[in-house]
Each structure stands twice: as structure tokens, then as C-alpha cells.
Design a protein around this motif. Sequence first.
Motif, short mmCIF file in Angstrom:
data_model
loop_
_atom_site.label_atom_id
_atom_site.label_comp_id
_atom_site.label_asym_id
_atom_site.label_seq_id
_atom_site.Cartn_x
_atom_site.Cartn_y
_atom_site.Cartn_z
N ARG A 218 0.84 -1.19 0.00
CA ARG A 218 0.00 0.00 0.00
C ARG A 218 0.88 1.25 0.00
O ARG A 218 1.97 1.23 0.56
CB ARG A 218 -0.89 -0.01 1.27
N PRO A 219 0.43 2.36 -0.56
CA PRO A 219 -0.86 2.52 -1.24
C PRO A 219 -0.78 2.36 -2.77
O PRO A 219 -1.82 2.35 -3.41
CB PRO A 219 -1.25 3.98 -0.91
N LEU A 220 0.42 2.21 -3.34
CA LEU A 220 0.50 2.21 -4.81
C LEU A 220 0.69 0.82 -5.40
O LEU A 220 0.86 0.67 -6.61
CB LEU A 220 1.61 3.18 -5.27
N LEU A 221 0.67 -0.18 -4.53
CA LEU A 221 0.55 -1.59 -4.95
C LEU A 221 1.70 -2.09 -5.82
O LEU A 221 1.50 -2.87 -6.75
CB LEU A 221 -0.80 -1.81 -5.67
N ARG B 20 -3.68 11.98 -0.61
CA ARG B 20 -4.78 11.40 -1.42
C ARG B 20 -4.43 10.03 -1.98
O ARG B 20 -5.32 9.27 -2.36
CB ARG B 20 -5.18 12.35 -2.56
N GLU B 21 -3.15 9.68 -2.00
CA GLU B 21 -2.80 8.32 -2.42
C GLU B 21 -3.35 7.30 -1.41
O GLU B 21 -3.53 6.13 -1.75
CB GLU B 21 -1.27 8.16 -2.53
N VAL B 22 -3.62 7.78 -0.17
CA VAL B 22 -4.11 6.88 0.88
C VAL B 22 -5.63 6.93 0.99
O VAL B 22 -6.26 5.96 1.40
CB VAL B 22 -3.47 7.27 2.24
N THR B 23 -6.23 8.05 0.63
CA THR B 23 -7.67 8.21 0.85
C THR B 23 -8.50 8.03 -0.42
O THR B 23 -9.73 8.07 -0.37
CB THR B 23 -7.98 9.62 1.41
#
Length: 342
Positions: free
Chosen positions: A188-191, A288-291
Motif C-alpha cells: 500500500r498505497p501504490l501496490l 490522497r494516495e491513501v484516501t
Amino acid sequence: MADIEAVVWRDGELVLLDQTQLPQLETHLHCQSVDDVVDAVRRLVVRGAPALGAVGAYGVAIAMQQAEREGWDEQRLAAEVGRVRDARPTAVNLAWGADRVRPLMVDGIAAVLAEADALVAEDTAANRELSRIGADWIESRCARRPLRVLTHCNTGALATTGWGTAFGIIRELFERGEVELVYADETRPLLQGARLTAWECARQGIPYVVQVDGAAASTILRGLVDVAVIGADRIARNGDTANKIGSVGVALACHAAGIPFVVAAPSSTVDLSTEAGAEIEIELRDGREVTAWSGVDYAPAGAQGFNPAFDVTPAAYIAAIVTEQGVIEPDGDASVAALTAP
Ligand code: MRU
């Protein structure tokens, strides 16, 4: 099968395999300007410490070409090279790659490109060598066969100039017939794990499962993993290691379970000018990468994301650090300096 080429210089352009689109699409981004390079680095079109080293070096050539086209003075050129060098702060390789070629700028673009090509060849060779060294170390420490290996983030050919580091060790072990299963943390968050490591495992025919990052500690404590192998963005003089956020949790679980947590990187990732992990700048990315995902919010309106991209694993939790120069066990007497090129 030809290995993946994440970073290539072709026909006067820096050509990057666009990792934001994988595994759905294999598209390439052609960089011709400093803005192109900086944007690609920040958006993680290209990522992974060793790959960023190559981008740092070729990025200097891009800046020189743009300077010629647009008639920049020396001061502007130096500032633009600095923008490439500092596009992301945590992986030391980006600055290292730019700094390696900068002294050659006085000799012209061809000289810079020749040095960048040499850096790429050395990185790929280093990855092959550290993979053999790391696989030997793991074979000598882990009794079970075949091995169940956990990894975090992506450290394969996509993250390097070829072959891979931690994932290179997994490839080496697989070629030796010793891999039962790879647990790829989704990251996470960009896998990077779910998208990129899974893609590389599938290409190589390596058996794997993707698990959520939150499963890693439990998988380890349940006895389902024999060894965890991760890469590094910066290894401090005392052995503390910055890597993708979530790595330190894996290390703590390995410590509790009594299994080895192994760090693998080329010697270019060792930064002897950084004494300890607390000095390493941790990139803080957009909340925002997390939400949100693909532009769609999944957290309530107004929720703030806290998004450090890396963490630091204290040397005390690392069983072995491997580079192409050898392996050290940080709780022993050996110094990290022994892992740097002579
Ligand atoms: O944010 P990323 O994808 O650049 O983070 C990459 C990692 O953390 C890797 O584990 C590290 O750079 C080593 S790559 C061989």
C-alpha cells in the motif's frame, strides 16, 4: 525470455517503461526534457532505487540536450541537473547517479552518456552477483526446502537496470529449484507488490500469492515463511535501512518469529555519509494516495491521509545485508563499509 528494460537510452531520448500502467498496459514514456524526467520520477513511472540511479545519470544528459536546444547558461543548467538529482529524497541512488556523471559534463554529452551506460552495466552485474551471494547465505541459514519467501514492494528488473536485488535473490533461488512460494505483500498505497512483483513472478513462472500488507506479520508468526527478503533505498553506516513503508513491520515480525530478515541492494545504495537511519529523509507523498484510488475518494470527505513512502528498519532487526561486495550480519563485528565498492 528477454529481461524487462525499465530504463533505456534510445535515439536521444530516455525511454521508461511506464510502471503506473502495469500490469494492464505495457507502454513507454519518452523523456526529452527535465520536466519530463522529474515528473516521471515523482509519479513513479520509474521507481526503485537502482533504476532511479540510472535515471539520475541519464537525466543529466537530458538536461544538457535541453540546455543546447534552449540556450541555457551554466547556472540554469546546474539548477536543472539539481532538479533531477533531488526529484525524490529517500533513495540515495538518484543523487548518486547524477553525481557520478556530473564531473563529465565538461567533456560533453557523449562522455556523460558513456558513463551512464557503464553505470547501467555495473548495476546489472552487481545485481547478478548479490543474488548469488544472498541465495548462498539463505541456503546456509534456512533448513527447510523448498523455501517460502516473503517480500515487500518491488525489487525486480522493474526497480533496477536488470535482474533485480531482493527479487534477484528469489530468481536465483528459483533457478536453483528451491522456491515453494513467494508471498508478495501488496504494498500500500501504490501496490508495487500486487501489480509489479506479481507481474514479474508470473513472467518468470515463480509460484506466488499476493497478500495485503496487514497479513504479513500473521503469515510470518503462523510459521508459513522461512525468510523475508527486501530491497533498500538507503543503507546508513550503522546498517539502519530505509525501504518501502511496511518493511519495518515485516522485520519486527521476523524477529519475533526467529526467521531471517534479509536486506539486498547494490553497493550504490550504501550511504556512508549517513551515520544512522534517523538522518534519512523520508519522502512524504500526497495524502490522497491513501484516501482515494484512481481519483475516487473512499475515505470520508475531508479525511487527511498520512503517507510516508518509506520507513527505517533498525540494524538490530536485520539478519543480513547483502551487496555485490559480500554479506554482513549487522549484529556481528563486520562493518557496512565492507559492503561498498573498494
Ligand atoms: O516508492 P518506490 O516504488 O520507488 O519504492 C521502492 C522500494 O522501496 C524498493 O524496495 C527499493 O527502492 C529497492 S528497489 C531494488
